[in-house]
Design a protein around this motif. Structure first.
Motif, PDB file in Angstrom:
ATOM      1  N   PRO A 209      -7.643 -22.776  -4.279  1.00 48.16           N
ATOM      2  CA  PRO A 209      -7.973 -23.742  -3.448  1.00 48.16           C
ATOM      3  C   PRO A 209      -8.556 -23.006  -2.349  1.00 48.16           C
ATOM      4  CG  PRO A 209      -6.312 -24.527  -4.687  1.00 48.16           C
ATOM      5  CD  PRO A 209      -6.300 -23.077  -5.071  1.00 48.16           C
ATOM      6  N   LYS A 210      -8.085 -21.823  -1.784  1.00 46.81           N
ATOM      7  CA  LYS A 210      -8.382 -21.153  -0.443  1.00 46.81           C
ATOM      8  C   LYS A 210      -9.777 -20.570  -0.728  1.00 46.81           C
ATOM      9  CE  LYS A 210      -3.953 -20.342   1.083  1.00 46.81           C
ATOM     10  NZ  LYS A 210      -3.047 -19.381   1.741  1.00 46.81           N
ATOM     11  N   LEU A 211     -10.365 -20.360  -1.828  1.00 42.95           N
ATOM     12  CA  LEU A 211     -11.755 -20.012  -2.061  1.00 42.95           C
ATOM     13  C   LEU A 211     -12.735 -20.944  -2.237  1.00 42.95           C
ATOM     14  CD1 LEU A 211     -10.758 -17.293  -4.850  1.00 42.95           C
ATOM     15  CD2 LEU A 211     -10.782 -16.919  -2.308  1.00 42.95           C
ATOM     16  N   SER A 212     -14.117 -20.396  -1.985  1.00 46.83           N
ATOM     17  CA  SER A 212     -15.198 -21.395  -2.265  1.00 46.83           C
ATOM     18  C   SER A 212     -15.431 -21.638  -3.724  1.00 46.83           C
ATOM     19  CB  SER A 212     -16.703 -20.902  -1.419  1.00 46.83           C
ATOM     20  OG  SER A 212     -16.988 -19.694  -2.260  1.00 46.83           O
ATOM     21  N   TYR A 213     -16.319 -22.518  -4.132  1.00 45.39           N
ATOM     22  CA  TYR A 213     -16.655 -22.760  -5.398  1.00 45.39           C
ATOM     23  C   TYR A 213     -16.971 -21.409  -6.157  1.00 45.39           C
ATOM     24  CZ  TYR A 213     -19.012 -24.289  -9.707  1.00 45.39           C
ATOM     25  OH  TYR A 213     -19.775 -24.570 -10.894  1.00 45.39           O
ATOM     26  N   ALA A 214     -17.870 -20.919  -5.397  1.00 45.18           N
ATOM     27  CA  ALA A 214     -18.930 -19.607  -5.840  1.00 45.18           C
ATOM     28  C   ALA A 214     -17.844 -18.568  -6.136  1.00 45.18           C
ATOM     29  CB  ALA A 214     -19.963 -19.407  -5.014  1.00 45.18           C
ATOM     30  N   GLN A 215     -16.778 -18.448  -5.130  1.00 38.53           N
ATOM     31  CA  GLN A 215     -15.784 -17.314  -5.432  1.00 38.53           C
ATOM     32  C   GLN A 215     -15.026 -17.571  -6.511  1.00 38.53           C
ATOM     33  OE1 GLN A 215     -14.374 -17.665  -1.245  1.00 38.53           O
ATOM     34  NE2 GLN A 215     -15.179 -15.822  -0.685  1.00 38.53           N
ATOM     35  N   GLN A 216     -14.513 -19.124  -6.592  1.00 36.61           N
ATOM     36  CA  GLN A 216     -13.651 -19.200  -7.716  1.00 36.61           C
ATOM     37  C   GLN A 216     -14.320 -19.032  -9.022  1.00 36.61           C
ATOM     38  OE1 GLN A 216     -11.162 -22.754  -7.406  1.00 36.61           O
ATOM     39  NE2 GLN A 216     -11.742 -23.380  -5.607  1.00 36.61           N
ATOM     40  N   ARG A 217     -15.512 -19.422  -9.033  1.00 37.77           N
ATOM     41  CA  ARG A 217     -16.468 -19.215 -10.379  1.00 37.77           C
ATOM     42  C   ARG A 217     -16.407 -17.841 -10.819  1.00 37.77           C
ATOM     43  NH1 ARG A 217     -21.306 -18.562 -12.802  1.00 37.77           N
ATOM     44  NH2 ARG A 217     -21.624 -19.990 -14.386  1.00 37.77           N
ATOM     45  N   ARG A 218     -16.629 -16.883  -9.682  1.00 38.37           N
ATOM     46  CA  ARG A 218     -16.400 -15.404  -9.918  1.00 38.37           C
ATOM     47  C   ARG A 218     -15.116 -14.831 -10.412  1.00 38.37           C
ATOM     48  NH1 ARG A 218     -20.218 -15.171  -5.333  1.00 38.37           N
ATOM     49  NH2 ARG A 218     -18.257 -14.710  -4.060  1.00 38.37           N
ATOM     50  N   GLU A 219     -14.337 -15.506  -9.976  1.00 38.25           N
ATOM     51  CA  GLU A 219     -12.855 -15.034 -10.179  1.00 38.25           C
ATOM     52  C   GLU A 219     -12.506 -15.391 -11.741  1.00 38.25           C
ATOM     53  OE1 GLU A 219     -10.207 -13.746  -8.843  1.00 38.25           O
ATOM     54  OE2 GLU A 219     -11.402 -12.779  -7.166  1.00 38.25           O
ATOM     55  N   ILE A 220     -13.105 -16.578 -12.073  1.00 37.24           N
ATOM     56  CA  ILE A 220     -12.864 -17.053 -13.662  1.00 37.24           C
ATOM     57  C   ILE A 220     -13.831 -16.462 -14.651  1.00 37.24           C
ATOM     58  CG2 ILE A 220     -12.485 -18.906 -15.153  1.00 37.24           C
ATOM     59  CD1 ILE A 220     -11.790 -20.746 -12.468  1.00 37.24           C
ATOM     60  N   CYS A 221     -15.103 -16.598 -14.222  1.00 38.90           N
ATOM     61  CA  CYS A 221     -16.081 -16.069 -15.336  1.00 38.90           C
ATOM     62  C   CYS A 221     -16.192 -14.638 -15.391  1.00 38.90           C
ATOM     63  CB  CYS A 221     -17.782 -16.673 -14.620  1.00 38.90           C
ATOM     64  SG  CYS A 221     -17.575 -18.490 -14.813  1.00 38.90           S
ATOM     65  N   ASP A 222     -15.990 -13.818 -14.286  1.00 41.72           N
ATOM     66  CA  ASP A 222     -15.944 -12.511 -14.388  1.00 41.72           C
ATOM     67  C   ASP A 222     -14.769 -11.902 -15.299  1.00 41.72           C
ATOM     68  OD1 ASP A 222     -18.507 -12.534 -12.896  1.00 41.72           O
ATOM     69  OD2 ASP A 222     -17.531 -11.308 -11.286  1.00 41.72           O
ATOM     70  N   MET A 223     -13.638 -12.599 -15.025  1.00 34.23           N
ATOM     71  CA  MET A 223     -12.595 -12.217 -15.789  1.00 34.23           C
ATOM     72  C   MET A 223     -12.764 -12.550 -17.229  1.00 34.23           C
ATOM     73  SD  MET A 223      -9.640 -10.801 -15.593  1.00 34.23           S
ATOM     74  CE  MET A 223      -8.235 -10.183 -16.636  1.00 34.23           C
ATOM     75  N   GLN A 224     -13.664 -13.565 -17.656  1.00 34.79           N
ATOM     76  CA  GLN A 224     -13.891 -13.776 -19.006  1.00 34.79           C
ATOM     77  C   GLN A 224     -14.853 -12.504 -19.581  1.00 34.79           C
ATOM     78  OE1 GLN A 224     -12.239 -16.608 -19.984  1.00 34.79           O
ATOM     79  NE2 GLN A 224     -13.869 -17.784 -20.689  1.00 34.79           N
TER      80      GLN A 224
END
Length: 327
Positions: A209-224
């Motif tokens: 929740p401390k990250l922007s939407y774009a940052q959150q998406r990178r954290e999840i999608c890049d880990m995929q």
């Protein structure tokens, strides 16, 4: 019988359905099935998923009259099942010995057969839920007396722990973060080959929740993408670090192919067990959280944690099952 001996020699591998049989029934039941099969003289029908076995059987019955071919088929089925039953008995004997070796009074209970269809999930009441968002759950809706062991991050990599899991045949799921897993993905590749499921816990273990939407998406999608490259799987499940998430987290996860967000009902440690409910007992379908940690952080080992978890579950009549078989 020469023909059956030849078939036995050519067939020492069970197909997927036979491998799954040990989850559904005990070894003694399989032996009984083999005996019953041996008594059959006319049917001899083979399971429909044993395509790899069709060739040696076809060679054995080629040119035989119909009745003789049926007899050979029945003997073949009995011999194959009996061989598998004996393999199950040996495996169970090894598991009983392993339980004693790892300090358990009794072997862990075996889980029942997985449900024929995965359960339909909805977010646990009180947690974020909306159309198009992956459901967030702390337990799986099931009446089976099963709980699910999930292990987060990938920090401590103890080969004794994976050996204990393997020898006791314990199903579990690992939710990995790249920043601590990346120094030894071979460890997790071996886990995956042993049957562990590997899921997504972000790249850097940030509080989402401390990250922007774009940052959150990178954290999840890049880990995929990392897990697809390193392990060969694209996860369907995602657990946010610290269990912290917001609507943007779920929106981002959905765009990365995440289908569900399992949190947890209990947390297992080397020296204690944290309960999420006042009754301090497991409920069917509970998800257990633990971490890849060692004595410096816990004052105990991951083997100590597993021993405590298995004893607690067994004492309460629960088996550990594979989360991905249910959701």
């Amino acid at each position: 019988m020469p023909i059956i001996g030849q078939i036995r020699q050519n067939d020492r591998r069970a197909s997927g359905r036979w491998r799954q049989l040990r989850r559904a029934v005990g070894a003694s039941t399989v032996v009984a099935l083999a005996v019953s099969c041996a008594a059959v003289s006319g049917a001899g029908h083979l399971p429909d998923d044993r395509a790899p076995l069709d060739r040696p059987l076809a060679a054995a019955v080629e040119g035989l009259p119909l009745g003789e071919a049926q007899r050979v088929g029945a003997e073949y089925a009995a011999a194959s099942l009996a061989d598998y039953a004996h393999a199950l008995e040996r495996a169970e004997a090894r598991r009983v010995a392993a339980a004693k070796r790892w300090g358990l009074a009794t072997p862990p209970l075996r889980p029942p057969a997985p449900p024929p269809q995965k359960v339909e999930l909805a977010s646990t009441p009180g947690l974020i839920a909306d159309a198009g968002l992956p459901p967030v759950v702390v337990r799986v809706p099931t009446d089976d007396k099963v709980v699910f062991l999930t292990i987060d991050d990938g920090w401590h990599k103890d080969p004794r722990f994976t050996r204990m899991l393997r020898e006791l045949d314990i199903p579990y799921s690992a939710f990995l973060s790249d920043y601590v897993a990346k120094d030894d993905y071979d460890y997790f590749r071996r886990m995956h080959r042993d049957g562990a499921a590997v899921q997504n816990h972000t790249l850097h273990h940030k509080e989402m929740p401390k990250l922007s939407y774009a940052q959150q998406r990178r954290e999840i999608c890049d880990m995929q993408e990392v897990l697809k490259k390193e392990i060969g799987v694209t996860p369907r499940l995602f657990r946010p670090p610290y269990g912290a998430y917001n609507r943007d987290t779920l929106r981002a996860a959905a765009t990365c192919g995440i289908e569900a967000v399992p949190l947890w009902a209990e947390e297992a440690w080397a020296e204690k067990f944290d309960w999420g409910r006042a009754d301090r007992v497991f409920h069917p379908g509970d998800i257990i959280l633990t971490h890849f940690r060692g004595p410096q952080e816990w004052g105990g080992t991951m083997n100590d944690m597993l021993r405590r978890t298995l004893k607690t579950a067994t004492d309460q009549g629960f088996a550990l099952a594979r989360l991905e078989d249910y959701i």
